[in-house]
Motif scaffolding. Structure first.
Motif, mmCIF file in Angstrom:
data_model
loop_
_atom_site.group_PDB
_atom_site.id
_atom_site.type_symbol
_atom_site.label_atom_id
_atom_site.label_comp_id
_atom_site.label_asym_id
_atom_site.label_seq_id
_atom_site.Cartn_x
_atom_site.Cartn_y
_atom_site.Cartn_z
ATOM 1 N N PHE A 147 0.806 -1.213 0.000
ATOM 2 C CA PHE A 147 0.000 0.000 0.000
ATOM 3 C C PHE A 147 0.844 1.269 0.000
ATOM 4 O O PHE A 147 0.496 2.261 -0.612
ATOM 5 N N ARG A 187 -13.294 -2.088 -5.593
ATOM 6 C CA ARG A 187 -12.368 -1.502 -4.609
ATOM 7 C C ARG A 187 -12.718 -1.955 -3.189
ATOM 8 O O ARG A 187 -11.835 -2.224 -2.385
ATOM 9 N N LYS A 188 -14.000 -2.051 -2.890
ATOM 10 C CA LYS A 188 -14.436 -2.504 -1.561
ATOM 11 C C LYS A 188 -14.030 -3.961 -1.333
ATOM 12 O O LYS A 188 -13.561 -4.327 -0.259
ATOM 13 N N LYS A 189 -14.181 -4.805 -2.364
ATOM 14 C CA LYS A 189 -13.809 -6.211 -2.249
ATOM 15 C C LYS A 189 -12.306 -6.392 -2.044
ATOM 16 O O LYS A 189 -11.865 -7.315 -1.374
ATOM 17 N N ALA A 247 -10.261 -4.140 -0.606
ATOM 18 C CA ALA A 247 -9.769 -3.365 0.534
ATOM 19 C C ALA A 247 -9.016 -4.202 1.570
ATOM 20 O O ALA A 247 -7.958 -3.781 2.053
ATOM 21 N N PRO A 248 -9.481 -5.401 1.926
ATOM 22 C CA PRO A 248 -8.751 -6.194 2.929
ATOM 23 C C PRO A 248 -7.342 -6.605 2.484
ATOM 24 O O PRO A 248 -6.490 -6.901 3.312
ATOM 25 N N GLU A 296 -5.192 -4.673 1.067
ATOM 26 C CA GLU A 296 -4.322 -3.501 1.238
ATOM 27 C C GLU A 296 -3.395 -3.273 0.048
ATOM 28 O O GLU A 296 -2.223 -2.952 0.203
ATOM 29 N N ASN A 336 -2.174 -1.121 -3.266
ATOM 30 C CA ASN A 336 -2.154 0.256 -3.739
ATOM 31 C C ASN A 336 -2.731 0.217 -5.150
ATOM 32 O O ASN A 336 -2.020 -0.014 -6.118
#
Length: 69
Positions: free
Chosen positions: A11, A34-36, A38-39, A41, A43
């Motif tokens: 990230f 993007r939400k899927k 997110a975990p 991390e 960039n």
């Protein structure tokens, strides 16, 4: 819809073309993808929907696999 996501694994890593990786993710929208992711991390540099001839071209490459999230 299938999206192609360009990203750096770390990230806090500055985007450098030579280290950019890509994955294919199924989602309803760019925000959903993007939400899927997110975990993980990542960039994320760019998220683009692919369909039609572009999707066919990507599928013809041996490395095409859609991530299941």
């Amino acid at each position: 819809m299938i999206f192609k996501v360009y990203f750096q694994k770390k990230f806090n890593q500055v985007p450098v073309r030579e280290f950019t990786e890509s994955i294919y993710v199924e989602g309803d929208s760019e925000a959903d993808v993007r939400k899927k992711l997110a975990p993980r991390e990542y960039n994320i540099e760019f998220v683009t929907p692919i369909s039609g001839e572009y999707l066919e071209y990507e599928q013809s490459k041996g490395s095409f696999t859609v991530e299941s999230l």
